[in-house]
Design an enzyme around this catalytic site. Structure first.
Site, PDB file in Angstrom:
ATOM      1  N   CYS A  86     106.889 -31.043  63.755  1.00  0.00           N
ATOM      2  CA  CYS A  86     105.656 -31.553  63.147  1.00  0.00           C
ATOM      3  C   CYS A  86     105.377 -30.808  61.852  1.00  0.00           C
ATOM      4  CB  CYS A  86     104.489 -31.359  64.135  1.00  0.00           C
ATOM      5  SG  CYS A  86     102.881 -31.729  63.430  1.00  0.00           S
TER       6      CYS A  86
ATOM      7  N   CYS B  62     101.959 -28.619  62.342  1.00  0.00           N
ATOM      8  CA  CYS B  62     101.836 -27.440  63.209  1.00  0.00           C
ATOM      9  C   CYS B  62     103.166 -26.922  63.743  1.00  0.00           C
ATOM     10  CB  CYS B  62     100.891 -27.751  64.376  1.00  0.00           C
ATOM     11  SG  CYS B  62     101.665 -28.729  65.695  1.00  0.00           S
TER      12      CYS B  62
ATOM     13  N   CYS C  87     102.797 -35.949  67.330  1.00  0.00           N
ATOM     14  CA  CYS C  87     103.072 -34.566  67.705  1.00  0.00           C
ATOM     15  C   CYS C  87     102.455 -34.320  69.081  1.00  0.00           C
ATOM     16  CB  CYS C  87     102.478 -33.612  66.672  1.00  0.00           C
ATOM     17  SG  CYS C  87     102.582 -31.890  67.188  1.00  0.00           S
TER      18      CYS C  87
ATOM     19  N   ASN D  54     100.477 -64.482  85.303  1.00  0.00           N
ATOM     20  CA  ASN D  54     101.704 -63.703  85.449  1.00  0.00           C
ATOM     21  C   ASN D  54     102.744 -64.576  86.155  1.00  0.00           C
ATOM     22  OD1 ASN D  54     102.956 -61.095  85.016  1.00  0.00           O
ATOM     23  ND2 ASN D  54     103.012 -60.878  87.247  1.00  0.00           N
TER      24      ASN D  54
ATOM     25  N   HIS E 113      99.092 -47.239  76.744  1.00  0.00           N
ATOM     26  CA  HIS E 113     100.411 -46.628  76.908  1.00  0.00           C
ATOM     27  C   HIS E 113     101.097 -46.411  75.574  1.00  0.00           C
ATOM     28  CE1 HIS E 113      99.741 -48.535  80.957  1.00  0.00           C
ATOM     29  NE2 HIS E 113      99.882 -47.268  81.237  1.00  0.00           N
TER      30      HIS E 113
ATOM     31  N   ILE F 196     102.872 -66.426  79.915  1.00  0.00           N
ATOM     32  CA  ILE F 196     101.601 -66.292  79.206  1.00  0.00           C
ATOM     33  C   ILE F 196     101.574 -67.104  77.912  1.00  0.00           C
ATOM     34  CG2 ILE F 196     100.985 -64.090  80.229  1.00  0.00           C
ATOM     35  CD1 ILE F 196     101.950 -62.680  77.747  1.00  0.00           C
TER      36      ILE F 196
ATOM     37  N   CYS G  26      99.558 -31.289  68.337  1.00  0.00           N
ATOM     38  CA  CYS G  26      98.317 -31.494  67.570  1.00  0.00           C
ATOM     39  C   CYS G  26      97.926 -32.967  67.434  1.00  0.00           C
ATOM     40  CB  CYS G  26      98.414 -30.841  66.189  1.00  0.00           C
ATOM     41  SG  CYS G  26      99.448 -31.742  65.019  1.00  0.00           S
TER      42      CYS G  26
ATOM     43  N   SER H 201     101.154 -58.926  83.519  1.00  0.00           N
ATOM     44  CA  SER H 201     101.223 -57.578  84.090  1.00  0.00           C
ATOM     45  C   SER H 201     101.451 -57.680  85.592  1.00  0.00           C
ATOM     46  CB  SER H 201      99.931 -56.810  83.830  1.00  0.00           C
ATOM     47  OG  SER H 201      99.931 -55.591  84.577  1.00  0.00           O
TER      48      SER H 201
HETATM   49 ZN   LIG Z   1     101.569 -30.972  65.270  1.00  0.00          ZN
END
Ligand SMILES: [Zn+2]
Length: 139
Positions: free
Chosen positions: A43, A46, A18, A109, A10, A127, A21, A84
């Site tokens: 960016c 690009c 970006c 957990n 994640h 944990i 790209c 989790s």
């Molecule tokens: Zn880019």
């Protein structure tokens, strides 16, 4: 822990990427640009849209990281779930995959999860406190 041993499904909020790209940018210069101009820069590679490198709902999961996580899941003989709720798929599917492939499954957990019933060991505790005790004999 070496970066190549961590698979961030994640993403993270420590840098920006970006959306077009995939160019990685540090957050500090983006923040300075925002403070000066009132908007994030484009960016530099690009001209695309920059966003913190987290995967938000609706964004596709990163293919390379998902493939690495699947290989690691199929190669393990012990799968540890640490802190989790196991409700967000596809990541929550990895413990089941490991279990089906013959691995032992341990879930640590504070709250019960929907996969407690298939785990070999379930510990409902924090944990930090749990792993401190678990790894102490390893030195
Ligand atoms: Zn880019």
């Amino acid at each position: 822990m070496p970066a190549e041993q961590v698979i961030e499904l994640h993403g993270n909020t420590r840098y920006a990427k970006c959306l077009d790209c995939g160019e990685r940018m540090e957050l500090h210069p983006i923040r300075m640009h925002f403070d000066t101009h009132g908007k994030a820069p484009d960016c530099t590679a690009c001209g695309g849209l920059l966003k913190t490198a987290t995967i938000s709902f609706g964004q596709p999961m990163p293919e390379v990281e998902m493939a690495r996580a699947e290989r690691a899941t199929l190669a393990c003989d012990l799968f540890l779930v640490l802190g989790s709720s196991l409700v967000v798929y596809p990541a929550a599917g990895f413990p089941r995959l490991a279990k089906r492939n013959g691995a032992k499954l341990v879930i640590v957990n504070r709250e019960p999860t929907e996969q407690d019933n298939i785990a070999d060991l379930v510990i409902h505790a924090g944990i930090g406190e749990t792993m401190r005790v678990a790894v102490a004999p390893l030195g």
